[in-house]
Enzyme design. Sequence first.
Site, PDB file in Angstrom:
ATOM      1  N   LYS A  33      51.782  17.572  53.591  1.00 40.58           N
ATOM      2  CA  LYS A  33      51.343  17.649  54.987  1.00 40.58           C
ATOM      3  C   LYS A  33      51.331  19.101  55.446  1.00 40.58           C
ATOM      4  CE  LYS A  33      56.043  16.880  56.670  1.00 40.58           C
ATOM      5  NZ  LYS A  33      56.936  16.091  57.546  1.00 40.58           N
ATOM      6  N   ARG A 126      63.935   8.753  65.367  1.00 37.14           N
ATOM      7  CA  ARG A 126      62.561   9.228  65.565  1.00 37.14           C
ATOM      8  C   ARG A 126      61.597   8.067  65.352  1.00 37.14           C
ATOM      9  NH1 ARG A 126      60.660  14.333  62.011  1.00 37.14           N
ATOM     10  NH2 ARG A 126      60.665  12.705  60.414  1.00 37.14           N
ATOM     11  N   HIS A 152      64.443   7.933  56.493  1.00 37.53           N
ATOM     12  CA  HIS A 152      64.486   9.395  56.434  1.00 37.53           C
ATOM     13  C   HIS A 152      65.896   9.870  56.742  1.00 37.53           C
ATOM     14  CE1 HIS A 152      62.732  13.356  56.281  1.00 37.53           C
ATOM     15  NE2 HIS A 152      63.321  13.672  57.415  1.00 37.53           N
ATOM     16  N   ARG A 207      60.903  11.509  47.564  1.00 35.55           N
ATOM     17  CA  ARG A 207      59.891  12.115  48.430  1.00 35.55           C
ATOM     18  C   ARG A 207      60.255  13.593  48.586  1.00 35.55           C
ATOM     19  NH1 ARG A 207      61.037   8.731  52.202  1.00 35.55           N
ATOM     20  NH2 ARG A 207      62.006  10.245  53.590  1.00 35.55           N
ATOM     21  N   TYR A 249      55.857  47.024  72.960  1.00 35.34           N
ATOM     22  CA  TYR A 249      55.851  46.472  74.313  1.00 35.34           C
ATOM     23  C   TYR A 249      57.247  46.411  74.922  1.00 35.34           C
ATOM     24  CZ  TYR A 249      51.039  44.928  73.506  1.00 35.34           C
ATOM     25  OH  TYR A 249      49.696  44.880  73.254  1.00 35.34           O
ATOM     26  N   CYS A 296      53.999  42.601  67.644  1.00 34.15           N
ATOM     27  CA  CYS A 296      52.750  42.469  68.398  1.00 34.15           C
ATOM     28  C   CYS A 296      51.893  41.350  67.788  1.00 34.15           C
ATOM     29  CB  CYS A 296      51.975  43.786  68.378  1.00 34.15           C
ATOM     30  SG  CYS A 296      52.932  45.215  68.921  1.00 34.15           S
ATOM     31  N   MET A 297      50.782  41.041  68.415  1.00 24.98           N
ATOM     32  CA  MET A 297      49.926  39.968  67.921  1.00 24.98           C
ATOM     33  C   MET A 297      49.393  40.259  66.527  1.00 24.98           C
ATOM     34  SD  MET A 297      46.479  38.268  69.559  1.00 24.98           S
ATOM     35  CE  MET A 297      47.308  37.604  70.991  1.00 24.98           C
ATOM     36  N   ASP A 298      48.941  41.474  66.278  1.00 25.57           N
ATOM     37  CA  ASP A 298      48.275  41.821  65.015  1.00 25.57           C
ATOM     38  C   ASP A 298      49.022  42.858  64.194  1.00 25.57           C
ATOM     39  OD1 ASP A 298      45.856  40.333  65.905  1.00 25.57           O
ATOM     40  OD2 ASP A 298      45.776  41.969  67.364  1.00 25.57           O
TER      41      ASP A 298
END
Length: 354
Positions: A33, A126, A152, A207, A249, A296-298
């Site tokens: 998954k 769950r 589980h 599993r 930042y 930072c983002m990048d």
Amino acid sequence: MLRWAEIHLDRLVENYKQIKNLSAGKKIIAVVKANAYGHGIKEVAQTLAKHTDVSAFAVATFDEAEELRNIGIARDILVMASPLSEGLDKIKELNAVPVIFDFEDLKLAKELKIPFHIKIDTGMGRLGFLENQWNKLLEELKGTNLKGIMTHFCCADEDKNFTEYQFKEFLSFFQKLKSLNFKNLTIHADNSSAIPFKLNKILTHSRVGIALYGTKPYENYPAELKQVMEVKAKVITTKELPANFPVSYSATYKTKQKEKVAVISFGYADGYLRSFSNKGYVLINDEKCPVRGRVCMDMTIVSSKTAKKGDTVTIFGEKITFEETAKVAGTISYELMCDISPRVKRIYFYPSQT
């Protein structure tokens, strides 16, 4: 190429072989998954499908099941975390096996006359049928196409006693189910953490997720696993900052003295968590380089004495594992793997012999 992930499928196979040995003869359900925990569902599934003891693949959604069928996977596919109503338009075409966890979906499965597994909630809280629902469940299961049961374990990496309690609960349900005389059921509860406990009195399958990808669920895990993914980037520039100079930042870091920094082409949009700000580190030329200021983002800024523009940076790898870096961020290795962005190009290294 500024950012990439090297996926070593040869290590995946070696991890699988070790897990198979630990599983004491049980078949393997490979959990793929979330794009195989970020490793690439196509490449991982096709590699593992070459091994006959991998008898099924487990996914979370019907879309993931469809992806497996589209790449030629013919093994059983378990859909573990989606209401059956989400797959009504494709369930028979895909020949996927849903995991049923409530009475609404059980009613649908009976109407469709499809094979399915059921999930028993033994302490996770769950998905799954609780003990006070077992009598009704047993009544509703009569005459159905039940193919398997599962539970589980929620604490197998931390609490063996509670895991054994959950298994006893599961065993209790199984004893009641035997009165319905279902044949050749797939019975699975082991996850990566619980496999070494040898809870194999009734279990037919293990599993396996995180261990396949090279992370030990806990210290002293009895297998020498190898991290399958290595994540790398480039230094895009370096500079020498004066003392008392703010970095990134919000100026959460200021140099105490003159300091050389490197700007690397990897940020939180690529999967390097913002919580690594002022706490994480990377490797450049085998130098441990601490993160300076906010991620930072990048991009991320690190302190480095040796870095040069164009150098390769190891974000995660054999010497800087998902396990150890997850502790720095206060998270788990699963999250770090799954967070590696699609814009990080995957480069695959295939086994020479599988």
